[in-house]
Design a protein around this motif. Sequence first.
Motif, PDB file in Angstrom:
ATOM      1  N   CYS A   1      52.554  58.315  37.353  1.00  0.00           N
ATOM      2  CA  CYS A   1      53.521  57.627  38.230  1.00  0.00           C
ATOM      3  C   CYS A   1      54.860  57.383  37.539  1.00  0.00           C
ATOM      4  O   CYS A   1      55.869  57.150  38.198  1.00  0.00           O
TER       5      CYS A   1
ATOM      6  N   ARG B   1      37.031  53.097  49.692  1.00  0.00           N
ATOM      7  CA  ARG B   1      37.963  52.170  50.350  1.00  0.00           C
ATOM      8  C   ARG B   1      38.916  51.515  49.351  1.00  0.00           C
ATOM      9  O   ARG B   1      39.982  51.023  49.731  1.00  0.00           O
TER      10      ARG B   1
ATOM     11  N   GLY C   1      41.464  48.923  39.528  1.00  0.00           N
ATOM     12  CA  GLY C   1      42.623  48.318  40.182  1.00  0.00           C
ATOM     13  C   GLY C   1      43.088  46.997  39.598  1.00  0.00           C
ATOM     14  O   GLY C   1      44.267  46.851  39.225  1.00  0.00           O
TER      15      GLY C   1
ATOM     16  N   HIS D   1      58.340  51.380  40.893  1.00  0.00           N
ATOM     17  CA  HIS D   1      57.296  52.269  41.413  1.00  0.00           C
ATOM     18  C   HIS D   1      56.561  51.552  42.541  1.00  0.00           C
ATOM     19  O   HIS D   1      56.219  50.377  42.427  1.00  0.00           O
TER      20      HIS D   1
ATOM     21  N   ASN E   1      51.665  54.769  48.173  1.00  0.00           N
ATOM     22  CA  ASN E   1      51.962  55.032  46.763  1.00  0.00           C
ATOM     23  C   ASN E   1      51.973  56.555  46.561  1.00  0.00           C
ATOM     24  O   ASN E   1      50.931  57.194  46.689  1.00  0.00           O
TER      25      ASN E   1
ATOM     26  N   ARG F   1      52.502  43.778  46.375  1.00  0.00           N
ATOM     27  CA  ARG F   1      52.430  42.526  45.593  1.00  0.00           C
ATOM     28  C   ARG F   1      53.001  42.725  44.187  1.00  0.00           C
ATOM     29  O   ARG F   1      53.587  41.808  43.615  1.00  0.00           O
TER      30      ARG F   1
ATOM     31  N   ASN G   1      52.043  48.870  44.739  1.00  0.00           N
ATOM     32  CA  ASN G   1      51.411  47.814  45.542  1.00  0.00           C
ATOM     33  C   ASN G   1      52.531  46.835  45.879  1.00  0.00           C
ATOM     34  O   ASN G   1      53.306  46.464  44.991  1.00  0.00           O
TER      35      ASN G   1
ATOM     36  N   THR H   1      36.716  48.630  55.932  1.00  0.00           N
ATOM     37  CA  THR H   1      37.996  47.979  55.633  1.00  0.00           C
ATOM     38  C   THR H   1      38.701  47.668  56.950  1.00  0.00           C
ATOM     39  O   THR H   1      38.202  47.998  58.019  1.00  0.00           O
TER      40      THR H   1
ATOM     41  N   ARG I   1      46.576  42.990  50.764  1.00  0.00           N
ATOM     42  CA  ARG I   1      46.226  43.241  49.359  1.00  0.00           C
ATOM     43  C   ARG I   1      47.047  44.380  48.745  1.00  0.00           C
ATOM     44  O   ARG I   1      47.251  44.413  47.542  1.00  0.00           O
TER      45      ARG I   1
HETATM   46  O1  UT7 Z   1      50.249  53.900  40.898  1.00  0.00           O
HETATM   47  C1  UT7 Z   1      49.528  53.776  39.717  1.00  0.00           C
HETATM   48  C2  UT7 Z   1      49.413  52.369  39.306  1.00  0.00           C
HETATM   49  N1  UT7 Z   1      48.502  51.683  40.188  1.00  0.00           N
HETATM   50  C3  UT7 Z   1      48.626  50.397  40.419  1.00  0.00           C
HETATM   51  O2  UT7 Z   1      49.523  49.769  39.924  1.00  0.00           O
HETATM   52  C4  UT7 Z   1      47.562  49.731  41.279  1.00  0.00           C
HETATM   53  C5  UT7 Z   1      47.275  48.352  40.756  1.00  0.00           C
HETATM   54  N2  UT7 Z   1      46.166  47.679  41.434  1.00  0.00           N
HETATM   55  C6  UT7 Z   1      46.230  47.297  42.748  1.00  0.00           C
HETATM   56  O3  UT7 Z   1      47.203  47.548  43.424  1.00  0.00           O
HETATM   57  C7  UT7 Z   1      45.102  46.474  43.290  1.00  0.00           C
HETATM   58  O4  UT7 Z   1      44.235  46.101  42.249  1.00  0.00           O
HETATM   59  C8  UT7 Z   1      44.264  47.186  44.385  1.00  0.00           C
HETATM   60  C9  UT7 Z   1      45.104  47.338  45.637  1.00  0.00           C
HETATM   61  C10 UT7 Z   1      43.829  48.551  43.882  1.00  0.00           C
HETATM   62  C11 UT7 Z   1      43.037  46.362  44.745  1.00  0.00           C
HETATM   63  O5  UT7 Z   1      43.427  45.058  45.163  1.00  0.00           O
HETATM   64  P1  UT7 Z   1      42.740  43.763  44.528  1.00  0.00           P
HETATM   65  O6  UT7 Z   1      43.286  42.609  45.231  1.00  0.00           O
HETATM   66  O7  UT7 Z   1      42.909  43.840  43.045  1.00  0.00           O
HETATM   67  O8  UT7 Z   1      41.241  43.931  44.988  1.00  0.00           O
HETATM   68  P2  UT7 Z   1      39.906  44.032  44.094  1.00  0.00           P
HETATM   69  O9  UT7 Z   1      39.785  45.406  43.538  1.00  0.00           O
HETATM   70  O10 UT7 Z   1      39.842  42.867  43.142  1.00  0.00           O
HETATM   71  O11 UT7 Z   1      38.824  43.806  45.199  1.00  0.00           O
HETATM   72  C12 UT7 Z   1      38.669  42.543  45.870  1.00  0.00           C
HETATM   73  C13 UT7 Z   1      37.589  42.688  46.913  1.00  0.00           C
HETATM   74  C14 UT7 Z   1      36.336  43.376  46.374  1.00  0.00           C
HETATM   75  O12 UT7 Z   1      35.221  42.808  47.014  1.00  0.00           O
HETATM   76  P3  UT7 Z   1      34.313  41.712  46.250  1.00  0.00           P
HETATM   77  O13 UT7 Z   1      33.861  42.356  44.984  1.00  0.00           O
HETATM   78  O14 UT7 Z   1      35.232  40.553  46.025  1.00  0.00           O
HETATM   79  O15 UT7 Z   1      33.228  41.453  47.225  1.00  0.00           O
HETATM   80  C15 UT7 Z   1      36.491  44.790  46.832  1.00  0.00           C
HETATM   81  O16 UT7 Z   1      35.258  45.447  47.000  1.00  0.00           O
HETATM   82  O17 UT7 Z   1      38.079  43.521  47.958  1.00  0.00           O
HETATM   83  C16 UT7 Z   1      37.162  44.585  48.168  1.00  0.00           C
HETATM   84  N3  UT7 Z   1      37.903  45.735  48.635  1.00  0.00           N
HETATM   85  C17 UT7 Z   1      38.208  45.931  49.920  1.00  0.00           C
HETATM   86  N4  UT7 Z   1      37.912  45.223  51.020  1.00  0.00           N
HETATM   87  C18 UT7 Z   1      38.364  45.690  52.190  1.00  0.00           C
HETATM   88  C19 UT7 Z   1      38.462  46.734  47.889  1.00  0.00           C
HETATM   89  N5  UT7 Z   1      39.105  47.598  48.692  1.00  0.00           N
HETATM   90  C20 UT7 Z   1      38.961  47.116  49.949  1.00  0.00           C
HETATM   91  C21 UT7 Z   1      39.393  47.557  51.199  1.00  0.00           C
HETATM   92  N6  UT7 Z   1      39.081  46.827  52.288  1.00  0.00           N
HETATM   93  N7  UT7 Z   1      40.129  48.682  51.360  1.00  0.00           N
END
Ligand code: UT7
Length: 321
Positions: free
Chosen positions: A121, A160, A213, A247, A277, A252, A250, A38, A46
């Motif tokens: 949360c 990650r 996520g 809360h 978080n 975003r 994230n 990452t 993100r």
């Molecule tokens: O507190 C409790 C409530 N929780 C929440 O409200 C969390 C809600 N969800 C989120 O905040 C977001 O979904 C996350 C921050 C968890 C993830 O962000 P996202 O933009 O939804 O990413 P994603 O899971 O769709 O992943 C997109 C890409 C993936 O790669 P591919 O499949 O497109 O090749 C992941 O493998 O980003 C990749 N990825 C990362 N890349 C670099 C996931 N984590 C990382 C990372 N660094 N740390």
Amino acid sequence: MVALLQPAPPGGARLLGLGSYLPARSVGNDEFAARLDTDDGWIRTRVGVSTRRYAGSESVADMAVDAAGKALAAAGVVATGVDLVLLASCTLPSAVPGRAGEVATRLGAHAAGALDVNGACAGFCYGLAIAADAVRSGSARQVLVVGSERLTDWVDHGDRATAPIFGDGAGAAVVGPATHASTEIGPPAWGHDGSNPSIIEITRADPHLRMAGPAVYRWAIGLAPVARRACALAGIEPADLVAFVPHQANLRIVDALAAALQVPHVAVARDIVECGNTSAASVPIALSRLVERGQVRRGDPVLLLAFGAGLTYAGQVVRTP
Ligand code: UT7
């Protein structure tokens, strides 16, 4: 002899004081980039986190006691005057016992009832609603509500997708009688969607926090109607808010909810940038810091909205103490 119930106070319930505790160790994104696939740019764009705090030896109870002590001092309330201690946490080291009793004892709230609230949360906002109702009904005169979490005990530090998101800390509020309706804690807008509870979970078989996520993200950004309902229940228009404390899941999500409320003049808590978080602790930490920074003044209406595992949510309008 059976103690007589106190008469219900004439008004309602309000916030009397706030406090927070953040561990000293600040962890930047470079620490994750050094050992996971990452980088700082991905985490910032993100998730929105730049740094988060990691607890050292301090326990959930230690952090709760510190934050609660500050909230009591800010409220000018002595611990012996607290009738109920509610501890919101989903990261206790054991399922049993909870830690509300330990927190109450260590504070010196010897006559208080003590209850753990696991609303993940959303736990602090649920606890605040229960506290306000206890004060309104007269079953408690002063209530301490604490959110305290050590997410670092439960995240998979090799994952990650979750490890960079979370941090540790505690926040607390003292709730007591309101003699004027304009200082009231508003009724809660709460609810749940239990149709797919496993999208955020920690199980016995895999004792790490796992989260689908994107699914949680889509659900969370759709919670603006709940925020509007909390305002309506308090008899206030979103435009009349001074601050919004969602809360800190994230950045975003925070920005999407704020945009949906169409309140560009309102101060929006963005503690996730510096604190990550912290689950049930995120709302009271962020609210406490808004007050410390002078971004809100005494009596200002502030909308709280928390959501998370379960899936559950709760929000209410409060007035700054
Ligand atoms: O507190 C409790 C409530 N929780 C929440 O409200 C969390 C809600 N969800 C989120 O905040 C977001 O979904 C996350 C921050 C968890 C993830 O962000 P996202 O933009 O939804 O990413 P994603 O899971 O769709 O992943 C997109 C890409 C993936 O790669 P591919 O499949 O497109 O090749 C992941 O493998 O980003 C990749 N990825 C990362 N890349 C670099 C996931 N984590 C990382 C990372 N660094 N740390």
